[in-house]
Design an enzyme around this catalytic site. Sequence first.
Site, PDB file in Angstrom:
ATOM      1  N   GLU A  63       1.418 -28.297  -0.170  1.00 37.07           N
ATOM      2  CA  GLU A  63       2.108 -27.930   1.124  1.00 37.07           C
ATOM      3  C   GLU A  63       1.036 -27.856   2.252  1.00 37.07           C
ATOM      4  O   GLU A  63       0.027 -27.454   1.834  1.00 37.07           O
ATOM      5  CB  GLU A  63       2.613 -26.454   1.090  1.00 37.07           C
ATOM      6  CG  GLU A  63       3.877 -26.373   0.291  1.00 37.07           C
ATOM      7  CD  GLU A  63       4.278 -24.943  -0.339  1.00 37.07           C
ATOM      8  OE1 GLU A  63       5.646 -24.812  -0.808  1.00 37.07           O
ATOM      9  OE2 GLU A  63       3.242 -24.254  -0.498  1.00 37.07           O
ATOM     10  N   ARG A 119      -4.982 -12.558   1.611  1.00 33.27           N
ATOM     11  CA  ARG A 119      -4.157 -12.326   2.846  1.00 33.27           C
ATOM     12  C   ARG A 119      -2.635 -12.249   2.303  1.00 33.27           C
ATOM     13  O   ARG A 119      -1.932 -11.441   2.978  1.00 33.27           O
ATOM     14  CB  ARG A 119      -4.063 -13.459   3.883  1.00 33.27           C
ATOM     15  CG  ARG A 119      -3.537 -15.037   3.265  1.00 33.27           C
ATOM     16  CD  ARG A 119      -2.026 -14.990   3.492  1.00 33.27           C
ATOM     17  NE  ARG A 119      -1.323 -16.073   3.519  1.00 33.27           N
ATOM     18  CZ  ARG A 119      -0.385 -16.650   2.993  1.00 33.27           C
ATOM     19  NH1 ARG A 119      -0.163 -15.974   1.867  1.00 33.27           N
ATOM     20  NH2 ARG A 119      -0.059 -17.806   2.958  1.00 33.27           N
ATOM     21  N   ASP A 234       8.820 -18.948  -4.014  1.00 29.47           N
ATOM     22  CA  ASP A 234       8.496 -19.362  -2.781  1.00 29.47           C
ATOM     23  C   ASP A 234       8.565 -20.853  -2.791  1.00 29.47           C
ATOM     24  O   ASP A 234       7.835 -21.679  -2.036  1.00 29.47           O
ATOM     25  CB  ASP A 234       6.920 -18.721  -2.722  1.00 29.47           C
ATOM     26  CG  ASP A 234       6.034 -19.254  -3.861  1.00 29.47           C
ATOM     27  OD1 ASP A 234       6.707 -19.995  -4.767  1.00 29.47           O
ATOM     28  OD2 ASP A 234       4.782 -19.405  -3.810  1.00 29.47           O
ATOM     29  N   SER A 299       8.881 -12.427   0.548  1.00 30.17           N
ATOM     30  CA  SER A 299       7.623 -13.131   0.988  1.00 30.17           C
ATOM     31  C   SER A 299       7.402 -14.391   0.331  1.00 30.17           C
ATOM     32  O   SER A 299       7.683 -14.871  -0.829  1.00 30.17           O
ATOM     33  CB  SER A 299       6.499 -12.309   0.320  1.00 30.17           C
ATOM     34  OG  SER A 299       5.126 -12.991   0.099  1.00 30.17           O
TER      35      SER A 299
HETATM   36  P1  NAD Z   1      -0.474 -17.010 -12.052  1.00 33.82           P
HETATM   37  O1  NAD Z   1      -0.137 -18.374 -12.755  1.00 33.82           O
HETATM   38  O2  NAD Z   1      -1.872 -16.956 -12.068  1.00 33.82           O
HETATM   39  O3  NAD Z   1       0.113 -15.978 -12.494  1.00 33.82           O
HETATM   40  C1  NAD Z   1       1.381 -15.792 -12.904  1.00 33.82           C
HETATM   41  C2  NAD Z   1       1.828 -14.751 -14.071  1.00 33.82           C
HETATM   42  O4  NAD Z   1       3.322 -14.579 -14.180  1.00 33.82           O
HETATM   43  C3  NAD Z   1       1.310 -15.397 -15.376  1.00 33.82           C
HETATM   44  O5  NAD Z   1       0.379 -14.306 -15.844  1.00 33.82           O
HETATM   45  C4  NAD Z   1       2.587 -15.625 -16.210  1.00 33.82           C
HETATM   46  O6  NAD Z   1       2.276 -15.151 -17.614  1.00 33.82           O
HETATM   47  C5  NAD Z   1       3.483 -14.670 -15.616  1.00 33.82           C
HETATM   48  N1  NAD Z   1       4.887 -14.757 -15.917  1.00 33.82           N
HETATM   49  C6  NAD Z   1       5.602 -15.880 -15.855  1.00 33.82           C
HETATM   50  N2  NAD Z   1       6.875 -15.640 -16.052  1.00 33.82           N
HETATM   51  C7  NAD Z   1       7.085 -14.219 -16.249  1.00 33.82           C
HETATM   52  C8  NAD Z   1       8.137 -13.438 -16.531  1.00 33.82           C
HETATM   53  N3  NAD Z   1       9.308 -13.890 -16.609  1.00 33.82           N
HETATM   54  N4  NAD Z   1       7.687 -11.905 -16.356  1.00 33.82           N
HETATM   55  C9  NAD Z   1       6.462 -11.592 -16.344  1.00 33.82           C
HETATM   56  N5  NAD Z   1       5.684 -12.361 -16.140  1.00 33.82           N
HETATM   57  C10 NAD Z   1       5.820 -13.846 -16.058  1.00 33.82           C
HETATM   58  O7  NAD Z   1      -0.151 -17.424 -10.709  1.00 33.82           O
HETATM   59  P2  NAD Z   1      -0.590 -16.391  -9.251  1.00 33.82           P
HETATM   60  O8  NAD Z   1      -1.652 -17.196  -8.455  1.00 33.82           O
HETATM   61  O9  NAD Z   1      -0.747 -15.069  -9.556  1.00 33.82           O
HETATM   62  O10 NAD Z   1       0.640 -16.568  -8.365  1.00 33.82           O
HETATM   63  C11 NAD Z   1       1.948 -15.822  -8.869  1.00 33.82           C
HETATM   64  C12 NAD Z   1       3.118 -16.259  -8.151  1.00 33.82           C
HETATM   65  O11 NAD Z   1       2.960 -16.049  -6.526  1.00 33.82           O
HETATM   66  C13 NAD Z   1       3.337 -17.838  -7.799  1.00 33.82           C
HETATM   67  O12 NAD Z   1       4.838 -18.069  -8.127  1.00 33.82           O
HETATM   68  C14 NAD Z   1       2.867 -18.107  -6.603  1.00 33.82           C
HETATM   69  O13 NAD Z   1       3.598 -19.313  -6.262  1.00 33.82           O
HETATM   70  C15 NAD Z   1       3.256 -17.145  -5.888  1.00 33.82           C
HETATM   71  N6  NAD Z   1       2.425 -17.022  -4.528  1.00 33.82           N
HETATM   72  C16 NAD Z   1       3.052 -16.543  -3.423  1.00 33.82           C
HETATM   73  C17 NAD Z   1       2.376 -16.254  -2.274  1.00 33.82           C
HETATM   74  C18 NAD Z   1       3.128 -15.770  -1.132  1.00 33.82           C
HETATM   75  O14 NAD Z   1       2.717 -15.809   0.036  1.00 33.82           O
HETATM   76  N7  NAD Z   1       4.449 -15.204  -1.215  1.00 33.82           N
HETATM   77  C19 NAD Z   1       0.900 -16.535  -2.370  1.00 33.82           C
HETATM   78  C20 NAD Z   1       0.318 -16.697  -3.536  1.00 33.82           C
HETATM   79  C21 NAD Z   1       1.113 -17.070  -4.512  1.00 33.82           C
END
Ligand code: NAD
Length: 351
Positions: A63, A119, A234, A299
């Site tokens: 993105e 952030r 997201d 978010s």
């Molecule tokens: P990551 O892959 O490091 O961590 C995700 C975790 O979720 C993993 O440890 C995985 O085992 C766990 N998981 C998956 N399915 C699960 C379930 N059903 N129950 C419990 N745990 C489960 O990813 P990250 O960098 O920590 O990002 C997490 C999420 O946040 C992603 O989806 C990412 O796209 C999103 N994100 C959103 C924003 C925002 O501004 N809203 C910003 C950054 C990341």
Amino acid sequence: MLPSEKALVPFVSVDHMMQLIHQIGLPQMLTGIAKAIEEDFLRWEQFDKTPRVAAHSAVGVIELMPTADETHYAFKYVNGHPKNTREGLQTVTAFGLLADMDTGYPLLLSEMTMLTALRTAAMSALAAKHLAPKGATVMAMIGNGAQSEFQCLAMQTLVGIDTVRLYDTDTQATAKCAANLAQSGLTVVPCKTPEEAMMGAQIITTCTADKKNATILTGNMVGEGVHINAIGGDCPGKTELAADILTRADVFVEYPEQTRIEGEIQQMAEDFPVTEFWQVLNGAAQGRRSEAQITLFDSVGFAIEDFSALRFVHDKARETGLNLPLDLLADPDDPRDLFGMLMRSPHSAAA
Ligand code: NAD
């Protein structure tokens, strides 16, 4: 021939960013970025806004997130690939740029993988400050991956929580998160189920990664009066909450035009009522109204938050000298003689 000083672009590498965080202090960084986001949300109408431009594949998304005010332009490049961690790669990586609207010249190029975690956490905590029940002390942290420690520490610093209850389908992720938070001053409780993690929690953060319409929380798991901070839904086809939670909650969003495509509310009708969070900050809309109300911050991450984070880092990189001047722009002495610059280069056989 050396590039002129005005054409050198400060570059903040991952290593610079980590030095900056350690020099300034993580709580101070989170507080500073939250303050920058709040300042920019309070002048929301001054920004050019557009939903981010996304290139989807079967396994992830790339993105571009642009925005601008009268003086500055910023964009972030960010990916989301939930399968990456199985290959030893990050789910989310990013870099971004801040530029001068007057000249169009870049002012800063920065890593934004660390900065996105900061952030996003600062934004979550800013929302929770206005939406979570007063005196909230316990947060359930569901999904214990790359973002999780930052989320917990921002809620500690800005909201005052003292306990986090961790759950992840992967127990190694929970163990990692618990170990990383051991010296934080938070009471850390690893849990075996999401229900156990939510016991006594006034704030529930969902931060999981899976490219599907998941149901991390179902309606019967969510009691009255809680604040849900839903981070992981997201992207189109990537959500975390059962739809009946959305109908019971008051939903707050960053930029509705983007959230309706990417957030939890993609499951709902196009006219599903939401409140824009910037209007809570400026007093035009109400945040939490009652003890029983369920508030939900849907978010997705919006470009203005990255703009705010980049302008914060731009100031700090200048103050501390933590940056590398990059020879990124061709800037001939005679601006119209780009070709002459090439010919006079020491690499030219004619020079
Ligand atoms: P990551 O892959 O490091 O961590 C995700 C975790 O979720 C993993 O440890 C995985 O085992 C766990 N998981 C998956 N399915 C699960 C379930 N059903 N129950 C419990 N745990 C489960 O990813 P990250 O960098 O920590 O990002 C997490 C999420 O946040 C992603 O989806 C990412 O796209 C999103 N994100 C959103 C924003 C925002 O501004 N809203 C910003 C950054 C990341």
